[in-house]
Design a protein around this motif. Structure first.
Motif, short mmCIF file in Angstrom:
data_model
loop_
_atom_site.label_atom_id
_atom_site.label_comp_id
_atom_site.label_asym_id
_atom_site.label_seq_id
_atom_site.Cartn_x
_atom_site.Cartn_y
_atom_site.Cartn_z
N GLY A 121 0.76 -1.23 0.00
CA GLY A 121 0.00 0.00 0.00
C GLY A 121 0.79 1.28 0.00
O GLY A 121 0.22 2.36 0.17
N THR A 122 2.12 1.22 -0.18
CA THR A 122 2.92 2.43 -0.31
C THR A 122 3.88 2.27 -1.48
O THR A 122 4.10 1.16 -1.98
CB THR A 122 3.75 2.73 0.96
OG1 THR A 122 4.74 1.71 1.14
CG2 THR A 122 2.87 2.83 2.19
N ALA A 123 4.44 3.39 -1.92
CA ALA A 123 5.40 3.35 -3.02
C ALA A 123 6.78 3.84 -2.60
O ALA A 123 7.75 3.67 -3.34
CB ALA A 123 4.89 4.21 -4.18
N ASN A 124 6.89 4.45 -1.41
CA ASN A 124 8.12 5.17 -1.08
C ASN A 124 8.49 5.00 0.39
O ASN A 124 8.73 5.96 1.11
CB ASN A 124 7.92 6.67 -1.41
CG ASN A 124 9.22 7.46 -1.31
OD1 ASN A 124 10.31 6.91 -1.41
ND2 ASN A 124 9.09 8.76 -1.12
N ASN A 144 2.16 8.38 2.14
CA ASN A 144 1.06 8.21 3.10
C ASN A 144 0.68 6.75 3.27
O ASN A 144 0.96 5.89 2.43
CB ASN A 144 -0.13 9.11 2.78
CG ASN A 144 -0.97 8.64 1.61
OD1 ASN A 144 -1.23 7.46 1.44
ND2 ASN A 144 -1.43 9.60 0.81
N LEU A 145 0.05 6.47 4.40
CA LEU A 145 -0.18 5.10 4.86
C LEU A 145 -1.64 4.69 4.77
O LEU A 145 -2.04 3.71 5.39
CB LEU A 145 0.31 4.97 6.31
CG LEU A 145 1.74 5.44 6.57
CD1 LEU A 145 2.05 5.42 8.06
CD2 LEU A 145 2.75 4.59 5.81
N ALA A 160 2.50 13.08 2.23
CA ALA A 160 1.71 12.48 1.15
C ALA A 160 2.59 11.65 0.22
O ALA A 160 2.35 10.47 0.00
CB ALA A 160 0.98 13.56 0.37
N ALA A 161 3.62 12.29 -0.33
CA ALA A 161 4.53 11.59 -1.25
C ALA A 161 5.76 11.04 -0.55
O ALA A 161 6.45 10.18 -1.11
CB ALA A 161 4.95 12.54 -2.37
N ALA A 193 5.42 5.60 -9.44
CA ALA A 193 4.48 4.89 -8.58
C ALA A 193 3.83 5.84 -7.58
O ALA A 193 2.64 5.71 -7.26
CB ALA A 193 5.18 3.75 -7.87
N ILE A 194 4.60 6.78 -7.07
CA ILE A 194 4.04 7.77 -6.14
C ILE A 194 2.96 8.60 -6.81
O ILE A 194 1.86 8.78 -6.28
CB ILE A 194 5.16 8.70 -5.60
CG1 ILE A 194 6.15 7.92 -4.75
CG2 ILE A 194 4.55 9.85 -4.80
CD1 ILE A 194 7.39 8.72 -4.40
N VAL A 195 3.27 9.12 -7.99
CA VAL A 195 2.32 9.95 -8.72
C VAL A 195 1.06 9.16 -9.04
O VAL A 195 -0.07 9.67 -8.90
CB VAL A 195 2.96 10.53 -9.99
CG1 VAL A 195 1.91 11.20 -10.88
CG2 VAL A 195 4.06 11.53 -9.62
#
Length: 275
Positions: free
Chosen positions: A11-14, A39-40, A172-173, A209-211
């Protein structure tokens, strides 16, 4: 910079560990103490088990605005009694400055009370006076230090006193607000400027992936429509910020001392982050 610090969650990218970074005295930062993340909200049950049961997560430091949290709703870690949440937004709030975690975050009536223009404070756009010649990201990062110093210091205090398990700091990112707080924390731990810059720039590896994650939400979709290069962190951005902090405040430790985060607290944070 080694990329084996990534924590691959559904569920996260970073998300990555601040452990394993070299210090100027030949040491390294400790793993499993502080994580940085986007964000989580979308953590899967398996992600929660990984963070809480396997990594021993006990604290979340959330740097988002009240509006962001209200619009996004409760994340799954909010339902875990053993995890403490601290809300320390770094951007100017447009009203509604209550303790967001004291409210029911899924309350539609409360969300409806968000003030007009709240979206303008979702992402980092403030410009510090006298810094108009600097690139937008540099101005924004300096804005955290000049406009929200108490919140920055409070976030670092949470990192210093958190535990006994791991702490995750996020926005957020996981690149701008989180990047500045982590840069200061790493400086306290004795990590040199170039290693701090390299850690910051690692987010570029996962920017697509974040975007994609943020563009899928009503909260962030409009901002994510900007060109990709406007979202991608660049090493020269953090390098310039650290250069200006050196010039204006005699370095990150000087900034911290001038804003009430003195030697004892710095020692506590250093001990938490060092092997």
């Amino acid at each position: 910079m080694s990329t084996d610090r990534w924590l691959h969650l559904d569920g996260t990218a970073n998300t990555r560990d601040l452990g394993g970074l070299p210090t100027t005295d030949g040491g390294t930062t400790a793993s499993g103490r502080v994580l940085r993340s986007d964000n989580l909200q979308d953590l899967s049950p398996a992600d929660v088990r990984t963070l809480v049961a396997e990594l021993g997560l006990t604290e979340v430091v959330d740097l988002r605005t009240t509006a962001e949290i209200l619009m996004e709703g409760r994340g799954p870690l909010r339902e875990v009694p053993s995890v403490t949440h601290r809300h320390l937004g770094l951007l100017p709030e447009r009203g509604l400055r209550t303790d967001v975690f004291a409210a029911e975050l899924d309350d539609a009536e409360l969300r409806a009370r968000l003030p007009a223009g709240w979206g303008e404070s979702v992402l980092p756009r403030q410009v510090g006076l006298g810094d108009e010649v600097e690139p937008p990201a540099v101005r924004s990062y300096l804005g955290y230090l000049t406009d929200s110093p108490d919140q920055v210091v409070a976030a670092l205090r949470s990192l210093a006193t958190g535990g006994p398990g791991a702490t995750v700091v996020h926005c957020a990112a996981g690149k701008d607000r989180t990047g500045v707080v982590c840069a200061l924390a790493l400086a306290v731990a004795g990590v040199g400027h170039e290693a701090i810059v390299a850690d910051y720039a690692m987010t570029a590896e996962v920017i697509d992936a974040i975007v994609a994650r943020l563009a899928a939400t009503a909260t962030y979709a409009e901002d994510m429509a900007r060109p990709r290069e406007q979202h991608t962190p660049r090493a020269e951005t953090m390098r310039r910020v650290l250069e200006l902090v050196d010039q204006r405040w005699d370095g990150p430790l000087g900034w911290l001392e001038q804003h009430g985060f003195g030697p004892d607290e710095q020692a506590a944070l250093r001990a938490r982050l060092r092997s």
